[in-house]
Design a protein around this motif. Sequence first.
Motif, PDB file in Angstrom:
ATOM      1  N   THR A  14      20.726  17.618   5.761  1.00 42.94           N
ATOM      2  CA  THR A  14      19.822  16.740   5.836  1.00 42.94           C
ATOM      3  C   THR A  14      20.739  15.594   6.445  1.00 42.94           C
ATOM      4  OG1 THR A  14      20.319  15.845   3.815  1.00 42.94           O
ATOM      5  CG2 THR A  14      18.408  17.171   3.967  1.00 42.94           C
ATOM      6  N   LYS A  17      21.000  15.172  10.949  1.00 47.37           N
ATOM      7  CA  LYS A  17      20.163  14.831  11.826  1.00 47.37           C
ATOM      8  C   LYS A  17      20.798  13.450  12.743  1.00 47.37           C
ATOM      9  CE  LYS A  17      15.745  15.960   9.808  1.00 47.37           C
ATOM     10  NZ  LYS A  17      14.624  15.165   9.119  1.00 47.37           N
ATOM     11  N   PRO A  19      20.408  10.277  15.292  1.00 45.62           N
ATOM     12  CA  PRO A  19      19.600   8.953  15.061  1.00 45.62           C
ATOM     13  C   PRO A  19      18.396   9.256  15.576  1.00 45.62           C
ATOM     14  CG  PRO A  19      21.803   8.522  15.586  1.00 45.62           C
ATOM     15  CD  PRO A  19      21.858  10.028  15.763  1.00 45.62           C
ATOM     16  N   GLU A  21      16.792  12.097  15.894  1.00 45.30           N
ATOM     17  CA  GLU A  21      15.714  12.881  15.075  1.00 45.30           C
ATOM     18  C   GLU A  21      15.194  12.050  13.897  1.00 45.30           C
ATOM     19  OE1 GLU A  21      17.583  17.168  15.858  1.00 45.30           O
ATOM     20  OE2 GLU A  21      18.818  15.850  14.659  1.00 45.30           O
ATOM     21  N   ARG A  22      16.030  11.215  13.401  1.00 46.05           N
ATOM     22  CA  ARG A  22      15.610  10.374  12.109  1.00 46.05           C
ATOM     23  C   ARG A  22      14.629   9.386  12.617  1.00 46.05           C
ATOM     24  NH1 ARG A  22      21.129  10.828  10.876  1.00 46.05           N
ATOM     25  NH2 ARG A  22      21.671   8.827  11.578  1.00 46.05           N
ATOM     26  N   TRP A  23      14.628   8.974  13.980  1.00 45.88           N
ATOM     27  CA  TRP A  23      13.418   7.985  14.516  1.00 45.88           C
ATOM     28  C   TRP A  23      12.471   8.766  14.545  1.00 45.88           C
ATOM     29  CZ3 TRP A  23      11.199   7.523  19.006  1.00 45.88           C
ATOM     30  CH2 TRP A  23      10.495   6.676  19.570  1.00 45.88           C
ATOM     31  N   ALA A  25      11.223  11.289  13.161  1.00 40.96           N
ATOM     32  CA  ALA A  25      10.886  11.681  11.789  1.00 40.96           C
ATOM     33  C   ALA A  25      10.041  10.446  11.178  1.00 40.96           C
ATOM     34  CB  ALA A  25      11.547  12.194  10.889  1.00 40.96           C
ATOM     35  N   THR A  52      14.132  15.894  21.562  1.00 43.66           N
ATOM     36  CA  THR A  52      14.285  14.561  21.157  1.00 43.66           C
ATOM     37  C   THR A  52      13.937  13.744  22.380  1.00 43.66           C
ATOM     38  OG1 THR A  52      16.722  14.387  21.510  1.00 43.66           O
ATOM     39  CG2 THR A  52      15.624  14.780  19.343  1.00 43.66           C
TER      40      THR A  52
END
Length: 151
Positions: A14, A17, A19, A21-23, A25, A52
């Motif tokens: 986890t 990822k 940044p 990919e986290r955004w 998500a 992305t």
Amino acid sequence: MKRNLLFLIIVTFTACKTPTERWLAGMEDFREVRSATLSLQALRMKESARDTAELNYKVRIYPSRAWLGANSRNGRAADFYYHMDSAFTVKYGNQTMQPQLVQPVANGLSTCFEYLVTIAVTPGLKMKTLSILYRDRFIDGKTYEMNLNRP
């Protein structure tokens, strides 16, 4: 021991990822805005695990039954297939930009109009609240805003 190892593996995966990919998500999967004359829905399309560069939404416009009944016979409904790319705008913070792509989708439904809206993910875009603006020109002339960030 196995439980600790499993926990370590999950945390490791986890944390991998980027940044962006986290955004991505944190973007909303479904958003809907309604008025008396139309309903507007945005449904996020699933992208590949490592894509992305773009954010894709299917946007559906459901005119009221009264408008469909009055305008489907005189050809006004055909207006929704042409020149709709300028009806959509992406708002991020206080700035706006045009989507990368607005493509009408022939979905076979006579009660709605569907579009693929593709947003190019840029570094400045990721720092602000993201919304899709729809400026209606054929039904009621209002501007509708759909916030795409999760609360």
